[in-house]
Scaffold this motif. Structure first.
Motif, PDB file in Angstrom:
ATOM      1  N   ARG A  10      -5.603 -10.812   2.002  1.00  0.00           N
ATOM      2  CA  ARG A  10      -4.639 -11.903   1.834  1.00  0.00           C
ATOM      3  C   ARG A  10      -4.791 -12.511   0.457  1.00  0.00           C
ATOM      4  O   ARG A  10      -5.898 -12.595  -0.078  1.00  0.00           O
ATOM      5  N   PHE A  11      -3.666 -12.929  -0.120  1.00  0.00           N
ATOM      6  CA  PHE A  11      -3.680 -13.789  -1.309  1.00  0.00           C
ATOM      7  C   PHE A  11      -3.002 -15.075  -0.866  1.00  0.00           C
ATOM      8  O   PHE A  11      -1.769 -15.094  -0.729  1.00  0.00           O
ATOM      9  N   GLY A  12      -3.750 -16.119  -0.588  1.00  0.00           N
ATOM     10  CA  GLY A  12      -3.145 -17.338  -0.040  1.00  0.00           C
ATOM     11  C   GLY A  12      -2.446 -16.998   1.269  1.00  0.00           C
ATOM     12  O   GLY A  12      -3.065 -16.413   2.174  1.00  0.00           O
ATOM     13  N   CYS A  38       4.224  -3.322  -2.066  1.00  0.00           N
ATOM     14  CA  CYS A  38       3.892  -2.959  -0.680  1.00  0.00           C
ATOM     15  C   CYS A  38       2.383  -2.929  -0.434  1.00  0.00           C
ATOM     16  O   CYS A  38       1.939  -2.724   0.688  1.00  0.00           O
ATOM     17  N   GLY A  39       1.585  -3.069  -1.508  1.00  0.00           N
ATOM     18  CA  GLY A  39       0.139  -3.166  -1.312  1.00  0.00           C
ATOM     19  C   GLY A  39      -0.666  -1.968  -1.772  1.00  0.00           C
ATOM     20  O   GLY A  39      -1.869  -1.876  -1.490  1.00  0.00           O
ATOM     21  N   LYS A  40      -0.044  -1.073  -2.536  1.00  0.00           N
ATOM     22  CA  LYS A  40      -0.736   0.153  -2.965  1.00  0.00           C
ATOM     23  C   LYS A  40      -1.927  -0.160  -3.880  1.00  0.00           C
ATOM     24  O   LYS A  40      -3.044   0.286  -3.628  1.00  0.00           O
ATOM     25  N   SER A  41      -1.660  -0.922  -4.955  1.00  0.00           N
ATOM     26  CA  SER A  41      -2.738  -1.192  -5.924  1.00  0.00           C
ATOM     27  C   SER A  41      -3.848  -2.013  -5.284  1.00  0.00           C
ATOM     28  O   SER A  41      -5.034  -1.797  -5.564  1.00  0.00           O
ATOM     29  N   THR A  42      -3.459  -2.953  -4.438  1.00  0.00           N
ATOM     30  CA  THR A  42      -4.477  -3.773  -3.766  1.00  0.00           C
ATOM     31  C   THR A  42      -5.385  -2.872  -2.931  1.00  0.00           C
ATOM     32  O   THR A  42      -6.618  -3.022  -2.961  1.00  0.00           O
TER      33      THR A  42
HETATM   34  N1  LIG Z   1      -3.854 -11.483  -7.699  1.00  0.00           N
HETATM   35  C1  LIG Z   1      -2.862 -11.713  -6.853  1.00  0.00           C
HETATM   36  N2  LIG Z   1      -2.537 -12.976  -6.495  1.00  0.00           N
HETATM   37  C2  LIG Z   1      -1.550 -13.232  -5.611  1.00  0.00           C
HETATM   38  N3  LIG Z   1      -0.811 -12.270  -5.030  1.00  0.00           N
HETATM   39  C3  LIG Z   1      -1.065 -11.003  -5.345  1.00  0.00           C
HETATM   40  C4  LIG Z   1      -2.102 -10.651  -6.281  1.00  0.00           C
HETATM   41  N4  LIG Z   1      -2.125  -9.298  -6.395  1.00  0.00           N
HETATM   42  C5  LIG Z   1      -1.150  -8.825  -5.589  1.00  0.00           C
HETATM   43  N5  LIG Z   1      -0.516  -9.839  -4.950  1.00  0.00           N
HETATM   44  C6  LIG Z   1       0.589  -9.702  -3.984  1.00  0.00           C
HETATM   45  O1  LIG Z   1       0.197  -8.751  -3.009  1.00  0.00           O
HETATM   46  C7  LIG Z   1       1.282  -7.899  -2.672  1.00  0.00           C
HETATM   47  C8  LIG Z   1       0.893  -6.455  -2.920  1.00  0.00           C
HETATM   48  O2  LIG Z   1       0.702  -6.237  -4.316  1.00  0.00           O
HETATM   49  P1  LIG Z   1       0.257  -4.833  -4.927  1.00  0.00           P
HETATM   50  O3  LIG Z   1       0.071  -5.020  -6.396  1.00  0.00           O
HETATM   51  O4  LIG Z   1      -0.860  -4.288  -4.150  1.00  0.00           O
HETATM   52  O5  LIG Z   1       1.553  -3.952  -4.652  1.00  0.00           O
HETATM   53  P2  LIG Z   1       1.939  -2.517  -5.213  1.00  0.00           P
HETATM   54  O6  LIG Z   1       2.481  -1.766  -4.055  1.00  0.00           O
HETATM   55  O7  LIG Z   1       0.796  -1.918  -5.943  1.00  0.00           O
HETATM   56  O8  LIG Z   1       3.111  -2.888  -6.215  1.00  0.00           O
HETATM   57  P3  LIG Z   1       3.534  -2.240  -7.619  1.00  0.00           P
HETATM   58  O9  LIG Z   1       4.051  -0.874  -7.329  1.00  0.00           O
HETATM   59  O10 LIG Z   1       4.615  -3.173  -8.096  1.00  0.00           O
HETATM   60  O11 LIG Z   1       2.316  -2.263  -8.495  1.00  0.00           O
HETATM   61  C9  LIG Z   1       2.468  -8.378  -3.483  1.00  0.00           C
HETATM   62  O12 LIG Z   1       3.221  -9.249  -2.683  1.00  0.00           O
HETATM   63  C10 LIG Z   1       1.821  -9.119  -4.630  1.00  0.00           C
HETATM   64  O13 LIG Z   1       2.683 -10.127  -5.110  1.00  0.00           O
END
Ligand SMILES: Nc1ncnc2c1ncn2[C@@H]1O[C@H](COP(=O)(O)OP(=O)(O)OP(=O)(O)O)[C@@H](O)[C@H]1O
Length: 315
Positions: A10-12, A38-42
């Motif tokens: 979770r972020f907040g 969608c959360g890939k990088s996280t």
């Molecule tokens: N440091 C952070 N603080 C607050 N919210 C975050 C943070 N990092 C990611 N998020 C939120 O978490 C969710 C997933 O982000 P993430 O970067 O994992 O997605 P992604 O699928 O990798 O996207 P992209 O393809 O655009 O890089 C998004 O809603 C993003 O706004």
């Protein structure tokens, strides 16, 4: 092997990753694909603990990452990001040598490794080793980023949209390079992209993500043939599936082999056994041929493939 068990981040109030379960077997290339946010990088960044997870468990070869020393964990995981993250004031050689240097390898071993990796990634050491990152093209810099990630021979490679900023031709070249290198070094790889064609090309298995969850986790062929939902079906492109399946299938599957290989001139652009059925069909359509000779890697003609067979069975 990497296992994510009921992992949440979770972020907040935002749930970026929502109770995710995923197992990545040793030596496989798992591609996380899905739309922006969608959360890939996280997910990727929790594996090497650049981000802590809020709940659940992440295991590497059975060991909980939270129980490991974070630095040690990262030294055993190559990490490649879009835009490379190379140090601008360090030469190419020094950038590649970063982790071996941290591991205090002797200088001769580091020099030999840098040269070996530059050669593996098709970068001439004599020309490029002493250059600085800004003196490289985008594709060359990305190759240096991959070389750096492989430098200390980690078991795991984490790649976050590594080819996302490159033009289509350079991206295609690097994808082919990655497949070649993967055949040689077989790293357990987690690769993030939003490009489904890149996912289909590189993955042993694809995890399709949406809103922090995995919607489908399967082989490229099964994702194309049996999409689990309308979302996945739209992602892979409903109308385009036949051609995409042809891209996954090598010519050797549908060719008629000669009894003995024949010596004949392969010529530029000749079709080889490992080329896709889609490429063979495209060449036949362009040249208006009903069949075309197929060659092996040594340039011997080993069979033919016909347009009719492709139309009947290509997908
Ligand atoms: N440091 C952070 N603080 C607050 N919210 C975050 C943070 N990092 C990611 N998020 C939120 O978490 C969710 C997933 O982000 P993430 O970067 O994992 O997605 P992604 O699928 O990798 O996207 P992209 O393809 O655009 O890089 C998004 O809603 C993003 O706004």
């Amino acid at each position: 092997m990497i296992e994510l068990k009921n992992v949440t981040r979770r972020f907040g109030n935002t749930v970026a990753v929502d109770n995710l379960n995923l197992t990545i077997e040793t030596g496989e290339v798992c591609v996380l694909v899905g739309s922006s946010g969608c959360g890939k990088s996280t997910t990727l960044r929790m594996i090497n603990r650049l981000l802590p997870h809020s709940a659940g468990e992440i295991l590497v070869d059975g060991e909980d990452v939270n129980a490991m020393n974070a630095e040690q964990l990262r030294l055993n995981m190559g990490y490649v990001i879009q835009g490379t993250g190379l140090f601008p004031h360090w030469t190419v050689a020094r950038n590649i040598a970063m982790v071996p240097h941290l591991l205090k390898w002797p200088k001769e071993r580091i020099d030999a490794r840098v040269e070996e990796l530059m050669t593996l990634l098709d970068l001439d050491p004599a020309t490029h080793a002493s250059k600085y990152p800004q003196q490289l093209s985008g594709g060359q810099a990305q190759r240096v980023g991959v070389a750096r990630a492989l430098a200390a021979d980690p078991n795991i490679l984490l790649m976050d949209e590594p080819f996302g900023a490159l033009d289509a031709i350079t991206r295609d070249n690097l994808q082919m390079e990655m497949l070649r290198i993967q055949r040689q070094v077989r790293k357990t790889t987690v690769f993030v992209t939003h490009d489904i064609d890149e996912a289909l090309k590189l993955a042993t298995r694809i995890a399709v993500m949406d809103q922090g969850r995995i919607i489908q986790h399967d082989t490229p062929e099964n994702i194309l043939r049996h999409p689990a939902s309308d979302f996945v079906e739209n992602l892979v492109g409903k109308q385009d599936r036949g051609l995409k399946l042809m891209s996954l299938r090598p010519v050797r599957d549908l060719m008629s082999a000669h009894a003995e290989p024949r010596q004949s001139e392969a010529g530029e652009g000749a079709i080889t056994e490992g080329d896709s059925v889609r490429l063979a069909l495209s060449v036949m359509l362009w040249k208006d041929l009903g069949e075309i000779a197929v060659f092996n890697a040594r340039g011997q003609e080993t069979g033919v493939i016909t347009r009719e067979r492709i139309i009947q069975e290509g997908a």
